[in-house]
Design a protein around this motif. Structure first.
Motif, short mmCIF file in Angstrom:
data_model
loop_
_atom_site.label_atom_id
_atom_site.label_comp_id
_atom_site.label_asym_id
_atom_site.label_seq_id
_atom_site.Cartn_x
_atom_site.Cartn_y
_atom_site.Cartn_z
N MET A 161 36.17 46.10 41.48
CA MET A 161 36.68 44.73 41.51
C MET A 161 36.96 44.25 40.09
N LYS A 162 38.13 43.68 39.87
CA LYS A 162 38.47 43.15 38.57
C LYS A 162 37.57 41.96 38.23
N PHE A 163 37.35 41.80 36.92
CA PHE A 163 36.46 40.71 36.50
C PHE A 163 36.94 39.34 36.98
N ASP A 164 38.24 39.07 36.87
CA ASP A 164 38.77 37.77 37.28
C ASP A 164 38.49 37.51 38.75
N ASP A 165 38.62 38.54 39.58
CA ASP A 165 38.34 38.39 41.01
C ASP A 165 36.85 38.15 41.25
N LEU A 166 36.02 38.90 40.50
CA LEU A 166 34.56 38.74 40.62
C LEU A 166 34.13 37.35 40.16
N ASP A 167 34.72 36.90 39.05
CA ASP A 167 34.40 35.58 38.52
C ASP A 167 34.75 34.49 39.53
N LEU A 168 35.93 34.59 40.13
CA LEU A 168 36.36 33.61 41.11
C LEU A 168 35.46 33.64 42.35
N LYS A 169 35.06 34.82 42.76
CA LYS A 169 34.22 34.98 43.93
C LYS A 169 32.84 34.36 43.73
N MET A 170 32.21 34.60 42.56
CA MET A 170 30.85 34.16 42.33
C MET A 170 30.77 32.69 41.91
N ARG A 171 31.79 32.20 41.22
CA ARG A 171 31.74 30.81 40.73
C ARG A 171 31.70 29.81 41.89
#
Length: 258
Positions: free
Chosen positions: A1-11
């Protein structure tokens, strides 16, 4: 998973309960010391019921809070609590309650601890008040709470000095009316009316315009400079006069057409 996708998911989980104070609402923060009875009576043994050293620590902490990035027009402190009135048009952090509460609790704890040289922790809560009258009533509530607590504290500690135990002193003043507490102190030669006002009413901190003499190095002339400085008021009024005092502070900064 790309960081931007992970960041959006967890935020989403971090911000799911974020909310902001609505426009046209007054904000007042109340900040309280945590476990301060032990800290001030046992660990550091400040003088009871009131200690000027502790008073000055609280005043300096309030002054810090009024200079730490928020637009605060009035600070009030009594005992180990602080109340802050924000400018009506305060927009810091988009008025997010989570940010305001956490920052103020952290700033208060950090400043007080650095002054004390020991850990002093504070919590914070936020009142959202829909009109000016409720703001006046809020500060009157804290002002009168200070008066009530001061009277009880002076009674309690005077009894302790008279070799009453904790339980005996507590039971002795339990259920006493205001006049009966005054009479108790009078029997020890203490006139509560003569107790310093800062103990009975708390302390107010607010901005004042002052004129100071400066020097212009280019023209080699003395000049007058207007500056805004914090004023510490140890002689706050009470009851209706205090309402009027708070009302005046609000009007001073109110530029809206409410």
């Amino acid at each position: 998973m790309k960081f931007d996708d992970l960041d959006l998911k967890m935020r989403v989980f971090e911000t799911s309960r974020d909310r902001s104070v609505l426009p046209d609402m007054y904000m007042v923060a109340r900040i309280d010391g945590r476990s301060f009875t032990k800290l001030t009576k046992e660990t550091h043994a400040f003088k009871a019921p009131f200690d000027e050293r502790f008073r000055d620590l609280m005043v300096e902490t309030v002054k810090h809070l009024m200079n730490c990035g928020f637009n605060v027009i009035y600070g009030y402190t009594q005992s180990d609590e602080i109340s802050l009135l924000f400018h009506f048009e305060e927009r810091a952090f988009s008025r997010k309650t989570r940010k305001i509460i956490s920052i103020l609790a952290g700033e208060t704890s950090a400043k007080f601890s650095s002054l004390l040289g020991d850990v002093g922790a504070f919590d914070c809560r936020l009142s959202e008040l829909p009109n000016k009258q409720l703001v006046e009533d809020y500060f009157r509530w804290r002002n009168e709470d200070a008066h009530r607590n001061a009277l009880s504290a002076h009674c309690y500690w005077r009894l302790r000095e008279d070799n009453y135990s904790f339980g005996e002193a507590t039971k002795r003043i339990e259920g006493l009316s205001t006049s009966e507490k005054n009479e108790l102190l009078f029997q020890y030669g203490i006139n509560f009316n003569e107790i310093p006002n800062w103990q009975k009413r708390g302390i107010g901190i607010y901005w004042k315009e002052v004129t100071k003499e400066g020097f212009n190095p280019k023209t080699q002339e003395k000049v007058s400079v207007n500056r805004r400085e914090l004023f510490v008021d140890f002689e706050l009024p009470m009851r209706d006069h205090y309402n009027q005092f708070v009302s005046g502070l609000i009007d001073k900064y109110d530029t809206t057409d409410k």
